[in-house]
Design a protein around this motif. Structure first.
Motif, PDB file in Angstrom:
ATOM      1  N   UNK A 199      66.048 -84.559  22.313  1.00 39.18           N
ATOM      2  CA  UNK A 199      65.314 -85.710  22.448  1.00 39.18           C
ATOM      3  C   UNK A 199      65.383 -86.812  23.342  1.00 39.18           C
ATOM      4  N   UNK A 200      66.633 -87.491  23.534  1.00 37.90           N
ATOM      5  CA  UNK A 200      67.053 -88.386  24.118  1.00 37.90           C
ATOM      6  C   UNK A 200      66.742 -88.341  25.625  1.00 37.90           C
ATOM      7  N   UNK A 201      67.219 -86.890  26.300  1.00 34.19           N
ATOM      8  CA  UNK A 201      67.356 -86.811  27.464  1.00 34.19           C
ATOM      9  C   UNK A 201      65.692 -86.575  27.811  1.00 34.19           C
ATOM     10  N   UNK A 202      64.638 -85.984  27.234  1.00 28.95           N
ATOM     11  CA  UNK A 202      63.307 -85.962  27.540  1.00 28.95           C
ATOM     12  C   UNK A 202      62.738 -87.380  27.593  1.00 28.95           C
ATOM     13  N   UNK A 203      63.138 -88.233  26.405  1.00 29.12           N
ATOM     14  CA  UNK A 203      62.616 -89.558  26.507  1.00 29.12           C
ATOM     15  C   UNK A 203      62.985 -90.357  27.646  1.00 29.12           C
ATOM     16  N   UNK A 204      64.055 -90.185  27.976  1.00 23.19           N
ATOM     17  CA  UNK A 204      64.875 -91.227  29.126  1.00 23.19           C
ATOM     18  C   UNK A 204      64.156 -90.563  30.451  1.00 23.19           C
ATOM     19  N   UNK A 205      64.115 -89.251  30.558  1.00 24.87           N
ATOM     20  CA  UNK A 205      63.481 -88.840  31.930  1.00 24.87           C
ATOM     21  C   UNK A 205      61.964 -89.055  32.026  1.00 24.87           C
ATOM     22  N   UNK A 206      61.410 -89.384  30.908  1.00 27.21           N
ATOM     23  CA  UNK A 206      60.016 -89.658  30.718  1.00 27.21           C
ATOM     24  C   UNK A 206      59.680 -91.159  31.436  1.00 27.21           C
ATOM     25  N   UNK A 207      60.861 -92.035  31.111  1.00 31.07           N
ATOM     26  CA  UNK A 207      60.778 -93.258  31.556  1.00 31.07           C
ATOM     27  C   UNK A 207      61.911 -93.814  32.400  1.00 31.07           C
ATOM     28  N   UNK A 208      62.093 -94.654  33.269  1.00 30.89           N
ATOM     29  CA  UNK A 208      63.271 -95.015  33.860  1.00 30.89           C
ATOM     30  C   UNK A 208      62.841 -96.779  33.780  1.00 30.89           C
ATOM     31  N   UNK A 209      64.041 -97.206  33.162  1.00 31.88           N
ATOM     32  CA  UNK A 209      64.209 -98.579  32.842  1.00 31.88           C
ATOM     33  C   UNK A 209      65.645 -99.224  33.300  1.00 31.88           C
ATOM     34  N   UNK A 210      65.524-100.167  34.279  1.00 31.14           N
ATOM     35  CA  UNK A 210      66.777-100.654  34.953  1.00 31.14           C
ATOM     36  C   UNK A 210      67.706-101.352  33.763  1.00 31.14           C
ATOM     37  N   UNK A 211      68.967-101.031  33.707  1.00 32.21           N
ATOM     38  CA  UNK A 211      69.582-101.817  32.609  1.00 32.21           C
ATOM     39  C   UNK A 211      70.844-102.618  33.391  1.00 32.21           C
ATOM     40  N   UNK A 212      71.440-103.492  32.884  1.00 39.63           N
ATOM     41  CA  UNK A 212      72.408-104.495  33.468  1.00 39.63           C
ATOM     42  C   UNK A 212      73.682-103.839  32.988  1.00 39.63           C
TER      43      UNK A 212
END
Length: 152
Positions: A121-134
């Motif tokens: 679930x997490x891999x699918x969700x993260x690959x659907x969006x890219x958010x820059x983090x510090x």
């Protein structure tokens, strides 16, 4: 959502890191079933070398490894590719208080009975969006002013 996959025919590339060979192979199979291209590394140094040679969409790393733990790996790759999606796996997440803010990962998953479903679930969700983090430690909790702004 179907259009996005038609526009990007290349499978997302995942760097999977774990010093436990059985865990590494099991997660590799699981993620390949989701249609992801997987590169594996058995420690943080090997992973950083792979990262420096290629472009990845997702990093999935174990926390406890010899030489360089998962958080140290995150600290090294995050400045080089701030938009990289990162999942940290640990059997000690709760005991050590590992969370997204303290580790720099987008998602921290506790190893155990729900790990497989959470990873998929997490891999699918993260690959659907890219958010820059510090990097870890550079993130700040929302201020009261910022929280109040959302209720306006």
């Amino acid at each position: 959502m179907k259009f996005a996959s038609m526009l990007k025919p290349k499978a997302p590339h995942v760097l999977l890191v774990d010093d436990n060979q059985n865990g590494l192979l099991a997660r590799k199979s699981l993620l390949e079933e989701q249609g992801l291209a997987i590169t594996t590394a058995t420690n943080g140094e090997e992973a950083f070398e792979a990262f420096s040679k290629g472009k990845f969409d997702l990093l999935v790393t174990d926390y406890q490894m010899p030489k360089m733990n998962g958080i140290d790996l995150i600290r090294r790759v995050r400045p080089l590719q701030p938009s990289l999606a990162i999942i940290l796996l640990s059997g000690f997440a709760d005991a050590l208080g590992l969370d997204e803010k303290s580790t720099g990962a987008d998602i921290v998953i506790n190893k155990g009975s729900h790990e497989i479903a959470n990873l998929q679930r997490s891999a699918s969700r993260l690959l659907a969006r890219h958010v820059a983090r510090k990097p870890p430690g550079a993130q700040k909790a929302p201020s009261a002013k910022a929280q109040a702004k959302g209720t306006g």
